[in-house]
Design an enzyme around this catalytic site. Structure first.
Site, PDB file in Angstrom:
ATOM      1  N   CYS A   1       0.791  -1.235   0.133  1.00 54.60           N
ATOM      2  CA  CYS A   1       0.010  -0.064  -0.011  1.00 54.60           C
ATOM      3  C   CYS A   1       0.981   1.148   0.168  1.00 54.60           C
ATOM      4  CB  CYS A   1      -0.806   0.000   1.285  1.00 54.60           C
ATOM      5  SG  CYS A   1      -1.852   1.314   1.401  1.00 54.60           S
TER       6      CYS A   1
ATOM      7  N   CYS B   1       0.529   3.284   3.520  1.00 54.43           N
ATOM      8  CA  CYS B   1       0.777   2.680   4.678  1.00 54.43           C
ATOM      9  C   CYS B   1       1.966   1.653   4.751  1.00 54.43           C
ATOM     10  CB  CYS B   1      -0.120   2.228   5.745  1.00 54.43           C
ATOM     11  SG  CYS B   1      -0.964   0.553   4.917  1.00 54.43           S
TER      12      CYS B   1
ATOM     13  N   CYS C   1      -7.307  -0.954   1.581  1.00 52.15           N
ATOM     14  CA  CYS C   1      -6.455  -1.855   2.397  1.00 52.15           C
ATOM     15  C   CYS C   1      -6.913  -1.867   3.950  1.00 52.15           C
ATOM     16  CB  CYS C   1      -5.096  -0.587   2.588  1.00 52.15           C
ATOM     17  SG  CYS C   1      -3.784  -1.026   3.759  1.00 52.15           S
TER      18      CYS C   1
ATOM     19  N   CYS D   1      -4.835   0.454   6.615  1.00 49.49           N
ATOM     20  CA  CYS D   1      -5.419   1.901   6.743  1.00 49.49           C
ATOM     21  C   CYS D   1      -6.521   2.442   6.008  1.00 49.49           C
ATOM     22  CB  CYS D   1      -4.031   2.777   5.880  1.00 49.49           C
ATOM     23  SG  CYS D   1      -4.060   2.647   4.202  1.00 49.49           S
TER      24      CYS D   1
ATOM     25  N   CYS E   1      -9.050  -5.053  -9.416  1.00 48.05           N
ATOM     26  CA  CYS E   1      -8.671  -4.125 -10.525  1.00 48.05           C
ATOM     27  C   CYS E   1      -8.223  -3.031  -9.673  1.00 48.05           C
ATOM     28  CB  CYS E   1      -9.820  -3.676 -11.311  1.00 48.05           C
ATOM     29  SG  CYS E   1      -9.600  -2.607 -12.572  1.00 48.05           S
TER      30      CYS E   1
END
Length: 83
Positions: free
Chosen positions: A1, A4, A47, A50, A71
């Site tokens: 991510c 984070c 995510c 976060c 996607c």
């Protein structure tokens, strides 16, 4: 991510989804949360660490054996070289 630094996907699960965005058929267990999208049709993915928006997940398109396509907006990812 990108937001984070949590691990979300592995490169072995990436495939060409013909959508212009990175496509994966499997997330790292526990890393991604699926939620109904505001449009009432699609399923949004975020995510788990976060809550940053990643994109959408689609089921039943037949691209892979797992029959799932995450996607993912490339701006939400940090691509790392693996060893």
């Amino acid at each position: 991510c990108r937001r984070c630094n949590a691990d979300l996907y592995q490169s072995v699960d990436k495939f060409d989804g013909h959508c212009g965005w990175p496509a994966f058929d499997k997330e790292i267990t526990g890393s991604v949360v699926r939620l109904p999208d505001a449009d009432g049709v699609r399923v949004a993915i975020s995510c788990a660490n976060c809550n940053g928006h990643l994109g959408h997940v689609f089921v039943g398109e037949g691209f892979t054996v797992l029959n799932v396509r995450h996607c993912v907006n490339s701006l939400s990812l940090k691509f790392l070289r693996t060893q």
